[in-house]
Structure formats: structure tokens, C-alpha cells
Design a protein around this motif. Structure first.
Motif, PDB file in Angstrom:
ATOM      1  N   THR A   1       0.818  -1.215   0.000  1.00  0.00           N
ATOM      2  CA  THR A   1       0.000   0.000   0.000  1.00  0.00           C
ATOM      3  C   THR A   1       0.849   1.261   0.000  1.00  0.00           C
ATOM      4  OG1 THR A   1      -0.135  -0.156   2.410  1.00  0.00           O
ATOM      5  CG2 THR A   1      -1.966  -1.065   1.164  1.00  0.00           C
ATOM      6  N   ASN A   2       2.145   1.112   0.256  1.00  0.00           N
ATOM      7  CA  ASN A   2       3.007   2.282   0.363  1.00  0.00           C
ATOM      8  C   ASN A   2       4.035   2.281  -0.773  1.00  0.00           C
ATOM      9  OD1 ASN A   2       5.125   4.063   1.103  1.00  0.00           O
ATOM     10  ND2 ASN A   2       4.487   3.955   3.248  1.00  0.00           N
ATOM     11  N   THR A   3       3.799   3.116  -1.763  1.00  0.00           N
ATOM     12  CA  THR A   3       4.679   3.151  -2.941  1.00  0.00           C
ATOM     13  C   THR A   3       6.100   3.542  -2.569  1.00  0.00           C
ATOM     14  OG1 THR A   3       2.735   3.995  -4.069  1.00  0.00           O
ATOM     15  CG2 THR A   3       4.745   3.905  -5.326  1.00  0.00           C
ATOM     16  N   GLY A   4       6.238   4.381  -1.558  1.00  0.00           N
ATOM     17  CA  GLY A   4       7.566   4.818  -1.134  1.00  0.00           C
ATOM     18  C   GLY A   4       8.418   3.644  -0.680  1.00  0.00           C
ATOM     19  N   ILE A   5       7.803   2.732   0.047  1.00  0.00           N
ATOM     20  CA  ILE A   5       8.533   1.563   0.533  1.00  0.00           C
ATOM     21  C   ILE A   5       8.845   0.620  -0.626  1.00  0.00           C
ATOM     22  CG2 ILE A   5       8.347  -0.518   1.969  1.00  0.00           C
ATOM     23  CD1 ILE A   5       6.882   1.224   4.003  1.00  0.00           C
ATOM     24  N   ALA A   6       7.873   0.434  -1.512  1.00  0.00           N
ATOM     25  CA  ALA A   6       8.107  -0.402  -2.691  1.00  0.00           C
ATOM     26  C   ALA A   6       9.289   0.145  -3.480  1.00  0.00           C
ATOM     27  CB  ALA A   6       6.849  -0.451  -3.553  1.00  0.00           C
ATOM     28  N   LYS A   7       9.309   1.465  -3.635  1.00  0.00           N
ATOM     29  CA  LYS A   7      10.377   2.122  -4.391  1.00  0.00           C
ATOM     30  C   LYS A   7      11.721   1.924  -3.676  1.00  0.00           C
ATOM     31  CE  LYS A   7      10.937   6.492  -6.864  1.00  0.00           C
ATOM     32  NZ  LYS A   7      11.600   7.621  -6.185  1.00  0.00           N
ATOM     33  N   PHE A   8      11.709   2.085  -2.362  1.00  0.00           N
ATOM     34  CA  PHE A   8      12.925   1.914  -1.569  1.00  0.00           C
ATOM     35  C   PHE A   8      13.493   0.504  -1.731  1.00  0.00           C
ATOM     36  CE2 PHE A   8      15.423   0.919   2.130  1.00  0.00           C
ATOM     37  CZ  PHE A   8      16.148   2.065   2.363  1.00  0.00           C
ATOM     38  N   ILE A   9      12.603  -0.487  -1.665  1.00  0.00           N
ATOM     39  CA  ILE A   9      13.049  -1.875  -1.829  1.00  0.00           C
ATOM     40  C   ILE A   9      13.666  -2.071  -3.210  1.00  0.00           C
ATOM     41  CG2 ILE A   9      12.292  -4.292  -1.999  1.00  0.00           C
ATOM     42  CD1 ILE A   9      10.154  -3.634   0.132  1.00  0.00           C
ATOM     43  N   LEU A  10      12.977  -1.580  -4.241  1.00  0.00           N
ATOM     44  CA  LEU A  10      13.478  -1.737  -5.607  1.00  0.00           C
ATOM     45  C   LEU A  10      14.836  -1.054  -5.785  1.00  0.00           C
ATOM     46  CD1 LEU A  10      10.201  -1.252  -7.676  1.00  0.00           C
ATOM     47  CD2 LEU A  10      11.610  -3.317  -7.550  1.00  0.00           C
ATOM     48  N   GLU A  11      14.985   0.111  -5.171  1.00  0.00           N
ATOM     49  CA  GLU A  11      16.231   0.860  -5.338  1.00  0.00           C
ATOM     50  C   GLU A  11      17.402   0.231  -4.591  1.00  0.00           C
ATOM     51  OE1 GLU A  11      15.079   4.763  -4.139  1.00  0.00           O
ATOM     52  OE2 GLU A  11      14.347   5.321  -6.122  1.00  0.00           O
ATOM     53  N   ASN A  12      17.115  -0.404  -3.457  1.00  0.00           N
ATOM     54  CA  ASN A  12      18.193  -0.936  -2.633  1.00  0.00           C
ATOM     55  C   ASN A  12      18.492  -2.411  -2.888  1.00  0.00           C
ATOM     56  OD1 ASN A  12      19.169   1.128  -0.384  1.00  0.00           O
ATOM     57  ND2 ASN A  12      17.018   1.518  -0.847  1.00  0.00           N
ATOM     58  N   ALA A  13      17.548  -3.113  -3.489  1.00  0.00           N
ATOM     59  CA  ALA A  13      17.723  -4.549  -3.683  1.00  0.00           C
ATOM     60  C   ALA A  13      18.974  -4.867  -4.501  1.00  0.00           C
ATOM     61  CB  ALA A  13      16.491  -5.143  -4.359  1.00  0.00           C
ATOM     62  N   SER A  14      19.179  -4.115  -5.579  1.00  0.00           N
ATOM     63  CA  SER A  14      20.284  -4.465  -6.473  1.00  0.00           C
ATOM     64  C   SER A  14      21.655  -4.297  -5.824  1.00  0.00           C
ATOM     65  CB  SER A  14      20.203  -3.639  -7.755  1.00  0.00           C
ATOM     66  OG  SER A  14      20.194  -2.270  -7.435  1.00  0.00           O
ATOM     67  N   THR A  15      21.768  -3.363  -4.876  1.00  0.00           N
ATOM     68  CA  THR A  15      23.062  -3.195  -4.224  1.00  0.00           C
ATOM     69  C   THR A  15      23.218  -4.084  -2.984  1.00  0.00           C
ATOM     70  OG1 THR A  15      22.129  -1.221  -3.192  1.00  0.00           O
ATOM     71  CG2 THR A  15      23.635  -0.878  -5.009  1.00  0.00           C
ATOM     72  N   HIS A  16      22.101  -4.414  -2.328  1.00  0.00           N
ATOM     73  CA  HIS A  16      22.191  -5.157  -1.071  1.00  0.00           C
ATOM     74  C   HIS A  16      21.937  -6.649  -1.205  1.00  0.00           C
ATOM     75  CE1 HIS A  16      22.059  -1.093   0.633  1.00  0.00           C
ATOM     76  NE2 HIS A  16      22.710  -1.641   1.629  1.00  0.00           N
ATOM     77  N   ILE A  17      21.259  -7.036  -2.264  1.00  0.00           N
ATOM     78  CA  ILE A  17      21.000  -8.469  -2.438  1.00  0.00           C
ATOM     79  C   ILE A  17      21.853  -8.938  -3.599  1.00  0.00           C
ATOM     80  CG2 ILE A  17      19.221 -10.203  -2.893  1.00  0.00           C
ATOM     81  CD1 ILE A  17      17.204  -8.058  -1.767  1.00  0.00           C
ATOM     82  N   THR A  18      22.944  -9.634  -3.261  1.00  0.00           N
ATOM     83  CA  THR A  18      23.933  -9.961  -4.280  1.00  0.00           C
ATOM     84  C   THR A  18      24.170 -11.460  -4.446  1.00  0.00           C
ATOM     85  OG1 THR A  18      25.631  -9.574  -2.611  1.00  0.00           O
ATOM     86  CG2 THR A  18      25.157  -7.763  -4.102  1.00  0.00           C
ATOM     87  N   ARG A  19      23.851 -12.261  -3.416  1.00  0.00           N
ATOM     88  CA  ARG A  19      24.032 -13.707  -3.551  1.00  0.00           C
ATOM     89  C   ARG A  19      23.146 -14.209  -4.687  1.00  0.00           C
ATOM     90  NH1 ARG A  19      22.411 -16.736   1.533  1.00  0.00           N
ATOM     91  NH2 ARG A  19      22.622 -18.472   0.078  1.00  0.00           N
ATOM     92  N   PRO A  20      23.731 -14.889  -5.667  1.00  0.00           N
ATOM     93  CA  PRO A  20      22.951 -15.332  -6.834  1.00  0.00           C
ATOM     94  C   PRO A  20      21.659 -16.053  -6.450  1.00  0.00           C
ATOM     95  CG  PRO A  20      25.273 -15.755  -7.206  1.00  0.00           C
ATOM     96  CD  PRO A  20      25.158 -15.250  -5.787  1.00  0.00           C
ATOM     97  N   ALA A  21      21.718 -16.929  -5.430  1.00  0.00           N
ATOM     98  CA  ALA A  21      20.512 -17.665  -5.026  1.00  0.00           C
ATOM     99  C   ALA A  21      19.447 -16.692  -4.507  1.00  0.00           C
ATOM    100  CB  ALA A  21      20.854 -18.690  -3.958  1.00  0.00           C
ATOM    101  N   ASP A  22      19.894 -15.654  -3.789  1.00  0.00           N
ATOM    102  CA  ASP A  22      18.961 -14.665  -3.253  1.00  0.00           C
ATOM    103  C   ASP A  22      18.364 -13.807  -4.371  1.00  0.00           C
ATOM    104  OD1 ASP A  22      19.463 -15.601  -0.757  1.00  0.00           O
ATOM    105  OD2 ASP A  22      20.689 -13.909  -0.095  1.00  0.00           O
ATOM    106  N   VAL A  23      19.234 -13.416  -5.300  1.00  0.00           N
ATOM    107  CA  VAL A  23      18.784 -12.586  -6.421  1.00  0.00           C
ATOM    108  C   VAL A  23      17.687 -13.313  -7.196  1.00  0.00           C
ATOM    109  CG1 VAL A  23      19.470 -11.592  -8.652  1.00  0.00           C
ATOM    110  CG2 VAL A  23      20.972 -11.362  -6.666  1.00  0.00           C
ATOM    111  N   LYS A  24      17.930 -14.596  -7.444  1.00  0.00           N
ATOM    112  CA  LYS A  24      16.973 -15.398  -8.202  1.00  0.00           C
ATOM    113  C   LYS A  24      15.652 -15.523  -7.438  1.00  0.00           C
ATOM    114  CE  LYS A  24      16.459 -19.881 -10.435  1.00  0.00           C
ATOM    115  NZ  LYS A  24      16.940 -21.281 -10.463  1.00  0.00           N
ATOM    116  N   ARG A  25      15.758 -15.715  -6.144  1.00  0.00           N
ATOM    117  CA  ARG A  25      14.577 -15.921  -5.324  1.00  0.00           C
ATOM    118  C   ARG A  25      13.750 -14.648  -5.180  1.00  0.00           C
ATOM    119  NH1 ARG A  25      15.561 -18.976   0.350  1.00  0.00           N
ATOM    120  NH2 ARG A  25      16.422 -20.549  -1.019  1.00  0.00           N
ATOM    121  N   ILE A  26      14.444 -13.521  -5.191  1.00  0.00           N
ATOM    122  CA  ILE A  26      13.754 -12.250  -4.934  1.00  0.00           C
ATOM    123  C   ILE A  26      13.179 -11.642  -6.214  1.00  0.00           C
ATOM    124  CG2 ILE A  26      15.601 -10.511  -5.256  1.00  0.00           C
ATOM    125  CD1 ILE A  26      13.554 -10.888  -2.060  1.00  0.00           C
ATOM    126  N   GLU A  27      13.659 -12.103  -7.372  1.00  0.00           N
ATOM    127  CA  GLU A  27      13.265 -11.482  -8.632  1.00  0.00           C
ATOM    128  C   GLU A  27      11.747 -11.412  -8.870  1.00  0.00           C
ATOM    129  OE1 GLU A  27      14.808  -9.481 -10.489  1.00  0.00           O
ATOM    130  OE2 GLU A  27      13.083  -9.285 -11.821  1.00  0.00           O
TER     131      GLU A  27
END
Lengths: 71, 71
Positions: free
Chosen positions: A25-51
Motif C-alpha cells: 500500500t506504500n509506494t515509497g517503501i516499494a520504491k525503496f526496496i526496488l532501489e536498494n535490492a540491487s546493491t544489497h542483495i547480491t548472492r545469486p541464489a537470493d537474487v533469483k529468489r527475490i526477482e
């Protein structure tokens, strides 16, 4: 040690669940997650799971101009 | 169904881990978690499990005026 790890994992599940629930319900949080995911989620297994989740958030943001049924 | 749930749990762990990691250096996120935890985390088992973490975040915010070793 195992007990500490399982507590930490449980805490991550709770906090993650809170943020994912808020992101619906909160676009700001969705945006924050999208912006930070690529720098903070780097383990290939995690990246695949979170995509699929990131894709869901992207879609939700695109359709954010439509009607809003939230209270 | 079980597969979907385990995927969701895995995603919560990843997202939760990202936010907890960010909260260590970002006071704004620590504050956001503290402010939203009480309204969003209501299951007694979850509240109990998350309490030491919230206490850690509170302590970190109090000592935020001290030296900062983050890069």
C-alpha cells in the motif's frame, strides 16, 4: 550458535513480512526496496529468489495510477 | 502451496535481512522499524521474538551521538 541463527532468521522473517506488507500500500517503501535490492542483495541464489517479488513491486508501481481500494 | 509459502518465507528473510543490515547504519530506517513494529507486529510469538531486536535498535539510536565507525 544455531539458536542465535534461528532467532535472527525468525526476526528477518518478521521484519521482511512487515515491509512486504507495507510495500503493498506504500509506494515509497516499494520504491525503496526496488532501489536498494540491487546493491544489497547480491548472492545469486537470493537474487533469483527475490526477482519475482521485485517484478511484482514494479508492476504495482506502474498500476499505481489506477483505482485504489486501500482504506 | 507449500512451495509458494517457502518461497515467500525465503523472500521475507532476504528483505528482512536487507532492512536489518541497513538499520545498523541508517537511523531513519531503525526509527521507521521502531515506529511501525508495534502496529504491524501483533502476534504474541512474533512480538516476543522481535523484542530483543527492537531493544538493540533503540540502543543504537541512543548511542548515535557517539563515534561512528561505519565507512
Amino acid at each position: 550458535m544455531a539458536k542465535k541463527n534461528s532467532l535472527e532468521t525468525g526476526q528477518k522473517v518478521i521484519i521482511g513480512g512487515m515491509f512486504l506488507s507495507l510495500a503493498k500500500t506504500n509506494t515509497g517503501i516499494a520504491k525503496f526496496i526496488l532501489e536498494n535490492a540491487s546493491t544489497h542483495i547480491t548472492r545469486p541464489a537470493d537474487v533469483k529468489r527475490i526477482e519475482p517479488l521485485l517484478e511484482e513491486l514494479r508492476q504495482a508501481m506502474v498500476s499505481d495510477t489506477g483505482e485504489d481500494n486501500s482504506v
